[in-house]
Design a protein around this motif. Structure first.
Motif, PDB file in Angstrom:
ATOM      1  N   LYS A 166       0.838  -1.202   0.000  1.00  0.00           N
ATOM      2  CA  LYS A 166       0.000   0.000   0.000  1.00  0.00           C
ATOM      3  C   LYS A 166       0.873   1.253   0.000  1.00  0.00           C
ATOM      4  CE  LYS A 166      -2.384   0.878   3.756  1.00  0.00           C
ATOM      5  NZ  LYS A 166      -3.434   0.726   4.786  1.00  0.00           N
ATOM      6  N   GLY A 167       0.569   2.167  -0.901  1.00  0.00           N
ATOM      7  CA  GLY A 167       1.306   3.419  -0.960  1.00  0.00           C
ATOM      8  C   GLY A 167       2.619   3.332  -1.698  1.00  0.00           C
ATOM      9  N   VAL A 168       2.965   2.138  -2.167  1.00  0.00           N
ATOM     10  CA  VAL A 168       4.228   1.949  -2.891  1.00  0.00           C
ATOM     11  C   VAL A 168       3.968   1.542  -4.337  1.00  0.00           C
ATOM     12  CG1 VAL A 168       6.364   0.599  -3.025  1.00  0.00           C
ATOM     13  CG2 VAL A 168       5.510   1.367  -0.790  1.00  0.00           C
ATOM     14  N   ASN A 169       3.241   0.452  -4.515  1.00  0.00           N
ATOM     15  CA  ASN A 169       3.011  -0.050  -5.878  1.00  0.00           C
ATOM     16  C   ASN A 169       1.586  -0.538  -6.080  1.00  0.00           C
ATOM     17  OD1 ASN A 169       2.984  -2.487  -4.465  1.00  0.00           O
ATOM     18  ND2 ASN A 169       5.020  -3.100  -5.149  1.00  0.00           N
ATOM     19  N   ASP A 170       0.648  -0.081  -5.248  1.00  0.00           N
ATOM     20  CA  ASP A 170      -0.752  -0.511  -5.373  1.00  0.00           C
ATOM     21  C   ASP A 170      -1.479   0.314  -6.426  1.00  0.00           C
ATOM     22  OD1 ASP A 170      -0.511   1.716  -3.690  1.00  0.00           O
ATOM     23  OD2 ASP A 170      -2.293   1.201  -2.520  1.00  0.00           O
ATOM     24  N   CYS A 171      -0.904   0.316  -7.609  1.00  0.00           N
ATOM     25  CA  CYS A 171      -1.418   1.094  -8.737  1.00  0.00           C
ATOM     26  C   CYS A 171      -1.102   0.299  -9.998  1.00  0.00           C
ATOM     27  CB  CYS A 171      -0.728   2.466  -8.759  1.00  0.00           C
ATOM     28  SG  CYS A 171      -0.903   3.376 -10.310  1.00  0.00           S
ATOM     29  N   PRO A 172      -2.091   0.020 -10.839  1.00  0.00           N
ATOM     30  CA  PRO A 172      -1.834  -0.794 -12.036  1.00  0.00           C
ATOM     31  C   PRO A 172      -0.737  -0.236 -12.930  1.00  0.00           C
ATOM     32  CG  PRO A 172      -4.198  -0.525 -11.696  1.00  0.00           C
ATOM     33  CD  PRO A 172      -3.519   0.379 -10.708  1.00  0.00           C
ATOM     34  N   GLU A 173      -0.728   1.082 -13.109  1.00  0.00           N
ATOM     35  CA  GLU A 173       0.270   1.688 -13.999  1.00  0.00           C
ATOM     36  C   GLU A 173       1.681   1.533 -13.440  1.00  0.00           C
ATOM     37  OE1 GLU A 173      -3.628   2.937 -15.002  1.00  0.00           O
ATOM     38  OE2 GLU A 173      -2.591   3.168 -13.078  1.00  0.00           O
ATOM     39  N   THR A 174       1.819   1.656 -12.110  1.00  0.00           N
ATOM     40  CA  THR A 174       3.145   1.502 -11.493  1.00  0.00           C
ATOM     41  C   THR A 174       3.648   0.078 -11.651  1.00  0.00           C
ATOM     42  OG1 THR A 174       2.665   3.227  -9.866  1.00  0.00           O
ATOM     43  CG2 THR A 174       4.431   1.684  -9.329  1.00  0.00           C
ATOM     44  N   LEU A 175       2.806  -0.895 -11.341  1.00  0.00           N
ATOM     45  CA  LEU A 175       3.207  -2.296 -11.503  1.00  0.00           C
ATOM     46  C   LEU A 175       3.483  -2.623 -12.966  1.00  0.00           C
ATOM     47  CD1 LEU A 175       0.933  -4.389  -9.100  1.00  0.00           C
ATOM     48  CD2 LEU A 175       3.393  -4.070  -8.953  1.00  0.00           C
ATOM     49  N   ALA A 176       2.673  -2.079 -13.861  1.00  0.00           N
ATOM     50  CA  ALA A 176       2.862  -2.361 -15.287  1.00  0.00           C
ATOM     51  C   ALA A 176       4.221  -1.851 -15.764  1.00  0.00           C
ATOM     52  CB  ALA A 176       1.734  -1.731 -16.098  1.00  0.00           C
ATOM     53  N   ARG A 177       4.589  -0.641 -15.341  1.00  0.00           N
ATOM     54  CA  ARG A 177       5.902  -0.103 -15.732  1.00  0.00           C
ATOM     55  C   ARG A 177       7.030  -0.978 -15.185  1.00  0.00           C
ATOM     56  NH1 ARG A 177       4.067   4.735 -13.692  1.00  0.00           N
ATOM     57  NH2 ARG A 177       5.812   4.854 -12.226  1.00  0.00           N
ATOM     58  N   LEU A 178       6.877  -1.412 -13.943  1.00  0.00           N
ATOM     59  CA  LEU A 178       7.901  -2.248 -13.317  1.00  0.00           C
ATOM     60  C   LEU A 178       8.083  -3.551 -14.079  1.00  0.00           C
ATOM     61  CD1 LEU A 178       9.793  -2.777 -10.868  1.00  0.00           C
ATOM     62  CD2 LEU A 178       7.807  -3.760  -9.690  1.00  0.00           C
ATOM     63  N   PHE A 179       6.984  -4.224 -14.397  1.00  0.00           N
ATOM     64  CA  PHE A 179       7.080  -5.534 -15.042  1.00  0.00           C
ATOM     65  C   PHE A 179       7.511  -5.427 -16.505  1.00  0.00           C
ATOM     66  CE2 PHE A 179       5.468  -6.922 -11.147  1.00  0.00           C
ATOM     67  CZ  PHE A 179       5.591  -8.305 -11.082  1.00  0.00           C
ATOM     68  N   ARG A 180       7.177  -4.331 -17.145  1.00  0.00           N
ATOM     69  CA  ARG A 180       7.684  -4.138 -18.504  1.00  0.00           C
ATOM     70  C   ARG A 180       9.195  -3.954 -18.492  1.00  0.00           C
ATOM     71  NH1 ARG A 180       4.502  -0.003 -22.224  1.00  0.00           N
ATOM     72  NH2 ARG A 180       6.144  -0.763 -23.616  1.00  0.00           N
TER      73      ARG A 180
END
Length: 363
Positions: free
Chosen positions: A248-262
């Motif tokens: 929570k507050g770090v990567n609980d956002c689809p766009e943030t996780l998507a950038r990380l995994f890409r």
């Protein structure tokens, strides 16, 4: 400088921290109480990634203490590690895998750590006798892999890492060896500044496949230095996999996780798991995301990936095993599957459970 000398410069006191994050002084006695209970250690490299003007900076949340850590909700052993311990520092929960807690030291003490009970403090759970641990593995031929963790296994002296590799690589029934380390993320100098470690990893990687399991949680952690550390490990013939924790507050956002995994697929890092944050005392109410919301976030992030970016599982680890979170239904039920199971009869079992919108864990 040697990596040990660089690490000795870690920020460990509030006075040192206030030089970079002046606002920390606003917490006064509360901050001191947190550090008395849960120690702080931040490499200056990683601290440089924090935006000092943003109290909600995701990098800050992972490394700088918060008064929320004094919340007593939760437990210290959320996955039953004590019940799986066969020798001091050696856990055998699943037939094929042995976990060795090689050290209680980390390059950085993450504020969401699920081994908050031991990291940076007691050594009662750390391997006391490597030879005894190796003897146990030799006697159990069902074991096909060993995970050397901690703490952080790369905080071991280089000679000790060689001792582990020398002993384990000679065991015929082991298919591979894993090291759990966050040094590529928080302290890449450990890898980049130690040519002897590189030589040892290259040497033993020819004898037994070595995997490095690390933990990038946010795209901003993929810096020039951390990428160089990953490239170095890959160049030695090692396979780098990543386990992200949903926070929570770090990567609980689809766009943030998507950038990380890409970025993972771009860099050749294999996405392994996304872990549901565990209900650890001092962590639970600060970092956990509800299961339903977490599932939706991860599915949206997954939809933004190509095929290689989708090859991870969303899981939680409780005393029964590693449980994959498969989906949710319109009536509030969620679907789960035993990906790993302490009880062999549960392996592969699919089940449903009613999960309310605020529920963050299942037992």
């Amino acid at each position: 400088m040697r990596w040990e000398e660089i690490l000795a410069g870690n920020v460990t006191t509030l006075d040192e921290l206030s030089a970079s994050i002046p606002q920390i002084n606003e917490y006064g006695d509360i901050a001191s109480k947190v550090l008395n209970k849960y120690p702080m250690s931040i490499p200056r490299y990683y601290l440089s990634l924090v935006n000092p003007d943003d109290a909600n900076d995701p990098i800050r949340k992972m490394c700088i203490p918060s008064f929320l850590e004094m919340d007593l909700a939760g437990t210290f052993d959320t996955s039953g590690e004590s019940s799986n311990t066969k020798l001091q520092g050696l856990q055998h929960k699943y037939p094929q895998t042995v976990l060795m807690l090689s050290t209680n030291r980390c390059a950085m003490y993450c504020r969401y750590c699920f081994r908050k009970r031991m990291v940076g403090s007691g050594t009662q759970e750390v391997v006391a006798d490597i030879k005894e641990a190796i003897s146990y593995i030799l006697k159990h031929e069902e074991i096909t892999n060993v995970l050397i963790s901690g703490g952080d296994s790369f905080l071991l002296d280089t000679d000790i890492i060689r001792e582990y590799l020398d002993s384990l690589s000679a065991i015929g029934h082991l298919d591979y060896i894993r090291f759990g380390t966050k040094t590529p993320v928080v302290f890449p100098q450990r890898i980049l500044e130690d040519s002897r470690l590189q030589d040892i990893l290259r040497e033993y990687g020819h004898k037994k496949q070595i995997y490095i399991v690390t933990q990038f949680n946010h795209p901003r952690e993929l810096t020039e230095d951390s990428i160089s550390a990953v490239r170095c490990l890959q160049g030695l013939g090692l396979i780098v996999k990543n386990q992200t924790v949903l926070l929570k507050g770090v990567n609980d956002c689809p766009e943030t996780l998507a950038r990380l995994f890409r970025r993972f697929t771009e860099l050749g890092i294999i996405p392994y798991y996304i872990f549901q944050c565990r209900p650890v005392t001092g962590v639970m109410n600060q970092f956990q995301v509800p299961l339903q919301a977490g599932y939706d976030i991860i599915e949206q992030a997954k939809a933004m990936q190509n095929g290689n970016g989708k090859c991870f599982r969303f899981v939680l680890s409780n005393p029964d095993g590693k449980i994959e979170i498969l989906g949710r239904t319109a009536d509030g039920q969620m679907v789960f599957k035993y990906h790993q199971a302490k009880d062999p009869d549960n392996l592969g079992r699919v089940f449903q459970r009613e999960v309310g919108p605020d529920i963050c864990w299942i037992e």
